[in-house]
Every structure is written in C-alpha cells, then in structure tokens.
Enzyme design. Structure first.
Site, PDB file in Angstrom:
ATOM      1  N   LEU A 104       0.873  -1.166   0.000  1.00 59.28           N
ATOM      2  CA  LEU A 104       0.000   0.000   0.000  1.00 59.28           C
ATOM      3  C   LEU A 104       0.911   1.217   0.000  1.00 59.28           C
ATOM      4  O   LEU A 104       1.914   1.239   0.717  1.00 59.28           O
ATOM      5  CB  LEU A 104      -0.884   0.031   1.251  1.00 59.28           C
ATOM      6  CG  LEU A 104      -2.223  -0.696   1.227  1.00 59.28           C
ATOM      7  CD1 LEU A 104      -2.882  -0.600   2.603  1.00 59.28           C
ATOM      8  CD2 LEU A 104      -3.151  -0.127   0.174  1.00 59.28           C
ATOM      9  N   ASP A 105       0.577   2.230  -0.784  1.00 61.28           N
ATOM     10  CA  ASP A 105       1.381   3.447  -0.797  1.00 61.28           C
ATOM     11  C   ASP A 105       1.508   4.002   0.614  1.00 61.28           C
ATOM     12  O   ASP A 105       0.628   3.830   1.453  1.00 61.28           O
ATOM     13  CB  ASP A 105       0.719   4.507  -1.682  1.00 61.28           C
ATOM     14  CG  ASP A 105       0.506   4.000  -3.097  1.00 61.28           C
ATOM     15  OD1 ASP A 105       1.329   3.213  -3.570  1.00 61.28           O
ATOM     16  OD2 ASP A 105      -0.496   4.408  -3.713  1.00 61.28           O
ATOM     17  N   ALA A 106       2.602   4.713   0.859  1.00 59.57           N
ATOM     18  CA  ALA A 106       2.825   5.287   2.190  1.00 59.57           C
ATOM     19  C   ALA A 106       1.675   6.183   2.625  1.00 59.57           C
ATOM     20  O   ALA A 106       1.300   6.209   3.803  1.00 59.57           O
ATOM     21  CB  ALA A 106       4.132   6.058   2.207  1.00 59.57           C
ATOM     22  N   SER A 108      -1.440   5.897   1.641  1.00 63.47           N
ATOM     23  CA  SER A 108      -2.711   5.185   1.624  1.00 63.47           C
ATOM     24  C   SER A 108      -2.879   4.419   2.930  1.00 63.47           C
ATOM     25  O   SER A 108      -1.927   4.187   3.669  1.00 63.47           O
ATOM     26  CB  SER A 108      -2.783   4.228   0.435  1.00 63.47           C
ATOM     27  OG  SER A 108      -2.749   4.947  -0.781  1.00 63.47           O
TER      28      SER A 108
END
Length: 241
Positions: A104-106, A108
C-alpha cells in the site's frame, strides 16, 4: 526432522475441521498429500508437505503465521526502510520474521497482510490468481457514470492499460465523492493514477477488503492473527485454472 502426525490430526489441530470430518474427507478422496490421495493412517510433516482439500492448500503448519493489519498513513509497506520511516512489519510485535504481502502506498491506508507464508503471498499478490482488493477513494469532484465505466473498460497509464473489476459511486460529500473500486492488479499507485486519468484526483485512499477478508472494527495500527479458516478462505478465493 519434524514429527510426522496423522493427516486428520494435523487438520483438526489447525482448527480447519473436526477429526471426524477430516476422516470423512479422506475417505471421499478429497484430500491429497503432495498430489497423492490420502488414506487413513497416512502421516504428514506439516513443515514441508502439502495437503490440499478439493485442490485448495490446507494451512496446517503452525509456524506459518499471517496477520491482518490496518495500516495508517505514513507507514511504508516494507520490512525495512532506508529512510527510517515506520514499516508495517515493525507494527507487529512478534519475534517471527515477517514480510508484507504486496504494498500500500505510504500515504494510503487500510488492510494489508503480513506473513511468513510464501504460498499465500504468491496467491494474494499475483494477478493470475484473481484475488480482489477493494478500495474506497475520496476524490475531488463527482465522476459521471460514463467515467466509472471507463475504469471498468480500462484506462491507459504510462506503464500500460489498467482496469477495475468494478467501480461505483458510494456517496457525495459536497464537492468531493466517495468511489469504491475493486481491483486485481496492484501496480504502484495504480488506483490513484486511474482516478487521475479520468480527471478526479484522490484525496484519501483506504483498502477495505482483501478477497473475502474485511475488518471494519480494526483500528488504525491494530492487527490480528488470521485463523486457519481465514487463510483457507483466501486460498479458496484464488483461481487455479
């Protein structure tokens, strides 16, 4: 060498079904050991052997652990970070060496699995197995239905075409709206880039489900260990043909 135990005892010990139910499944020819039909009396080394029920792997090794974590924003989905940012692995306070399942993106939020189970990692992350991930995106503006259909048909990104399994409007919040997207792929910032491609920048992105797994009551930074039946449900959700 690990102790070999009777197949029905290993299955019951993992909490997957009762010993009697396991014996019935063995008699019915539904359980295989390393690809061969099991007969009553067969023994298994749970650390190396593969048991399957109707073609789906059975998680019987107690040393393989999987945690479901509600990742907050600002935490990175890696085991270590060279920039010193907190990682999803550091949030789980156990001694076992673990790895995140996908990313997961930082910036997100939401559900991510952390495990030492390589087979589960492969099935959840590889698109060929078809395990879906569900996201809620708070976006600028209100996408038209035609734009959401574009997401399902596929939009062109700089690293290739990307499509959602489904995209629907959930609700509106003034000049912003909440959109639910169901995805199979998990390319870098894919959902954000897809929404930008149809003209709606994402303000906040939360993953709410991984296959059949949801955890609406799991607070940010909180985690729980998956039961064997939950791991099995993920295995069952994967396509094997």
């Amino acid at each position: 060498m690990a102790e070999r135990v009777r197949v029905q005892k290993a299955i019951a010990g993992a909490g997957l079904m009762s010993r009697r139910a396991a014996e019935d499944a063995i008699r019915a020819g539904r359980i295989l050991l390393n690809g061969e039909p099991v007969v009553l009396g067969d023994r298994v080394d749970v650390s190396v052997d593969l048991l399957t029920l109707d073609g789906t792997p059975l998680p019987v090794d107690p040393e393989r652990v999987t945690y479901l974590l509600n990742k907050p924003a600002g935490v990175v989905s890696t085991a270590k970070d060279p920039h010193g940012r907190p990682t999803v692995v550091e949030l789980i306070d156990i001694d076992t060496r673990l790895y995140p399942v996908g990313r997961l993106d930082a910036d997100s939020e939401g559900l991510i699995l952390v495990t030492n189970d390589g087979e589960l990692t492969n099935r959840v992350t590889h698109p060929r197995y078809g395990i879906t991930k569900t996201y809620l995106a708070l976006v600028a503006g209100v996408p038209r239905k035609s734009k959401l259909r574009e997401l399902e048909a596929g939009v062109d990104l700089d690293d290739g075409r990307a499509r959602a399994v489904s995209a629907r409007m959930v609700e509106k919040h003034g000049d912003r709206s909440l959109v639910e997207l169901v995805m199979v792929e998990g390319r870098n910032r894919e959902v954000r880039r897809m929404m930008e491609a149809i003209g709606h920048e994402v303000d906040r992105l939360v993953r709410t489900a991984i296959g059949p797994l949801t955890a609406p009551d799991l607070e940010p930074s909180a985690y729980r260990r998956l039961a064997a039946n939950e791991v099995r449900s993920l295995m069952e959700a994967s396509k094997t043909d």
